[in-house]
Design an enzyme around this catalytic site. Structure first.
Site, PDB file in Angstrom:
ATOM      1  N   ASP A 103      20.894  41.136  11.260  1.00  0.00           N
ATOM      2  CA  ASP A 103      20.348  41.911  10.154  1.00  0.00           C
ATOM      3  C   ASP A 103      19.428  43.034  10.630  1.00  0.00           C
ATOM      4  O   ASP A 103      18.866  42.978  11.727  1.00  0.00           O
ATOM      5  CB  ASP A 103      19.511  41.001   9.238  1.00  0.00           C
ATOM      6  CG  ASP A 103      20.367  40.049   8.415  1.00  0.00           C
ATOM      7  OD1 ASP A 103      21.573  39.924   8.694  1.00  0.00           O
ATOM      8  OD2 ASP A 103      19.807  39.429   7.491  1.00  0.00           O
ATOM      9  N   ASP A 104      19.263  43.990   9.735  1.00  0.00           N
ATOM     10  CA  ASP A 104      18.195  45.003   9.781  1.00  0.00           C
ATOM     11  C   ASP A 104      18.468  46.201  10.686  1.00  0.00           C
ATOM     12  O   ASP A 104      17.668  47.122  10.749  1.00  0.00           O
ATOM     13  CB  ASP A 104      16.827  44.413  10.145  1.00  0.00           C
ATOM     14  CG  ASP A 104      16.328  43.402   9.125  1.00  0.00           C
ATOM     15  OD1 ASP A 104      17.037  43.166   8.130  1.00  0.00           O
ATOM     16  OD2 ASP A 104      15.242  42.850   9.329  1.00  0.00           O
ATOM     17  N   HIS A 153      22.696  45.583   3.586  1.00  0.00           N
ATOM     18  CA  HIS A 153      21.422  44.841   3.519  1.00  0.00           C
ATOM     19  C   HIS A 153      20.373  45.707   2.833  1.00  0.00           C
ATOM     20  O   HIS A 153      19.194  45.605   3.126  1.00  0.00           O
ATOM     21  CB  HIS A 153      21.018  44.463   4.946  1.00  0.00           C
ATOM     22  CG  HIS A 153      19.942  43.422   5.059  1.00  0.00           C
ATOM     23  ND1 HIS A 153      19.933  42.262   4.314  1.00  0.00           N
ATOM     24  CD2 HIS A 153      18.836  43.363   5.848  1.00  0.00           C
ATOM     25  CE1 HIS A 153      18.867  41.533   4.658  1.00  0.00           C
ATOM     26  NE2 HIS A 153      18.178  42.191   5.573  1.00  0.00           N
ATOM     27  N   HIS A 157      15.219  47.650   2.437  1.00  0.00           N
ATOM     28  CA  HIS A 157      14.779  46.261   2.600  1.00  0.00           C
ATOM     29  C   HIS A 157      13.692  45.812   1.610  1.00  0.00           C
ATOM     30  O   HIS A 157      12.739  45.126   2.002  1.00  0.00           O
ATOM     31  CB  HIS A 157      14.291  46.034   4.039  1.00  0.00           C
ATOM     32  CG  HIS A 157      14.514  44.626   4.518  1.00  0.00           C
ATOM     33  ND1 HIS A 157      13.652  43.599   4.222  1.00  0.00           N
ATOM     34  CD2 HIS A 157      15.484  44.075   5.274  1.00  0.00           C
ATOM     35  CE1 HIS A 157      14.085  42.479   4.781  1.00  0.00           C
ATOM     36  NE2 HIS A 157      15.203  42.738   5.415  1.00  0.00           N
ATOM     37  N   TYR A 194      15.420  38.950   2.571  1.00  0.00           N
ATOM     38  CA  TYR A 194      14.683  37.680   2.405  1.00  0.00           C
ATOM     39  C   TYR A 194      15.519  36.610   1.705  1.00  0.00           C
ATOM     40  O   TYR A 194      14.993  35.572   1.331  1.00  0.00           O
ATOM     41  CB  TYR A 194      13.374  37.901   1.627  1.00  0.00           C
ATOM     42  CG  TYR A 194      12.641  39.138   2.045  1.00  0.00           C
ATOM     43  CD1 TYR A 194      12.052  39.224   3.312  1.00  0.00           C
ATOM     44  CD2 TYR A 194      12.600  40.256   1.213  1.00  0.00           C
ATOM     45  CE1 TYR A 194      11.419  40.381   3.723  1.00  0.00           C
ATOM     46  CE2 TYR A 194      11.970  41.418   1.624  1.00  0.00           C
ATOM     47  CZ  TYR A 194      11.389  41.481   2.873  1.00  0.00           C
ATOM     48  OH  TYR A 194      10.773  42.631   3.276  1.00  0.00           O
ATOM     49  N   HIS A 244      18.274  38.985  14.063  1.00  0.00           N
ATOM     50  CA  HIS A 244      17.919  40.383  13.772  1.00  0.00           C
ATOM     51  C   HIS A 244      18.073  41.184  15.058  1.00  0.00           C
ATOM     52  O   HIS A 244      17.358  40.917  16.039  1.00  0.00           O
ATOM     53  CB  HIS A 244      16.484  40.471  13.257  1.00  0.00           C
ATOM     54  CG  HIS A 244      16.272  39.712  11.975  1.00  0.00           C
ATOM     55  ND1 HIS A 244      16.072  38.354  11.940  1.00  0.00           N
ATOM     56  CD2 HIS A 244      16.270  40.134  10.679  1.00  0.00           C
ATOM     57  CE1 HIS A 244      15.941  37.969  10.670  1.00  0.00           C
ATOM     58  NE2 HIS A 244      16.062  39.029   9.887  1.00  0.00           N
TER      59      HIS A 244
END
Ligand code: NI
Length: 289
Positions: A103-104, A153, A157, A194, A244
């Protein structure tokens, strides 16, 4: 329906409440640092990506593709994606599969991660932040061309449950535009930041919301050995593992994860491959991973 055939204790969860209970609460309770340090809208790109990382080498990912969902990309990527799809797909009803998810990103460490994955002919799924895609479109292109799956995603965020319906849709739409500009297709999967979901958020898209069953807490424990140990210990057939790729410690943990899980007979597949080659149709997670 492929779900019932997946080995182990994996199961589809259709009840939103169960999903949040299984995956959201713990993560959210522990994510104070996550949200403030890593994901402030302004700091996300600058903080995470200003650091000097490994050279963004554009080397093609070598080796025949072991699996990969068929995809229609722009002409420049179509050949490599097609060769990935032509290889005999892994049948997760017959072999032990695990879906590693990152992720991210994309970010400055993603290319190094791609090299690790290629060394094991592993496929993974990347849930990308729209503003990071806009900053690193070439990294996303290399990720996609290597046969990995791309999920959304959000743009910046946020906790989607705190936004208006229109703002949630805007988060998806902006991300879709950035991803489409980079690789020619839009994400078929979404992972809410989250793991935060509500009925209202769900109504803003028909795409599946993908959570996880194994949380490595890699954003908290910036310790490669610890991250690798947590992943390897926790994985079961059908697991979806949360990492991540904006953390160098996480990327450095991946060779060990790939080595040890390979030795146990695991194959590394995209989320959609885990579900038989189709994106899952509902909100799901792997229970109690
Ligand atoms: Ni995230």
């Amino acid at each position: 329906m492929h779900i019932g055939a997946i080995r182990g204790t994996a199961r589809l969860i259709t009840a939103l409440a169960m999903v949040t209970a299984a995956c959201g609460a713990g993560h959210r309770a522990a994510t104070a640092d996550h949200s403030t340090t890593d994901h402030s809208t302004t700091g996300h790109t600058t903080t995470d990506h200003s650091a000097t990382g490994p050279a963004a080498a554009g080397a093609a990912i070598a080796g025949p593709a072991a699996e990969g969902p068929a995809a229609t990309g722009p002409a420049v990527t179509r050949r490599s994606r097609r060769s990935a799809a032509d290889a005999k797909p892994i049948d997760c009803r017959r072999v032990k599969c695990v879906a590693l998810t990152f992720d991210d990103g994309p970010g400055v460490y993603t290319d190094e991660l791609l090299r690790h994955l290629a060394a094991y002919r592993a496929r993974a799924t990347f849930f990308v932040i729209g503003q990071n895609v806009a900053a690193h479109p070439e990294v996303l292109r290399r990720t996609y061309e290597a046969g990995h799956e791309i999920g959304g995603h959000t743009w910046s965020h946020p906790d989607l449950t705190k936004l208006t319906a229109a703002a949630v849709r805007a988060q998806f739409a902006r991300t879709d535009q950035a991803v489409k500009a980079a690789i020619g297709v839009t994400p078929k999967l979404i992972r809410p930041p989250y793991g935060a979901l509500s009925a209202s958020v769900r109504r803003q898209t028909r795409r599946p919301m993908v959570l996880w069953s194994v949380d490595t807490l890699d954003w908290l424990h910036r310790d490669s050995a610890r991250v690798a140990r947590k992943a390897v210990r926790s994985v079961r057939p059908g697991s979806i593992v949360l990492f991540h790729d904006i953390h160098p410690t996480t990327v450095a943990a991946i060779p060990q994860v790939l080595k040890l899980l390979s030795a146990r007979g695991y194959r590394f597949v995209t989320v959609s491959r885990l579900f038989g080659g189709e994106p899952p149709r509902l909100v799901y997670s792997r229970a109690r991973g």
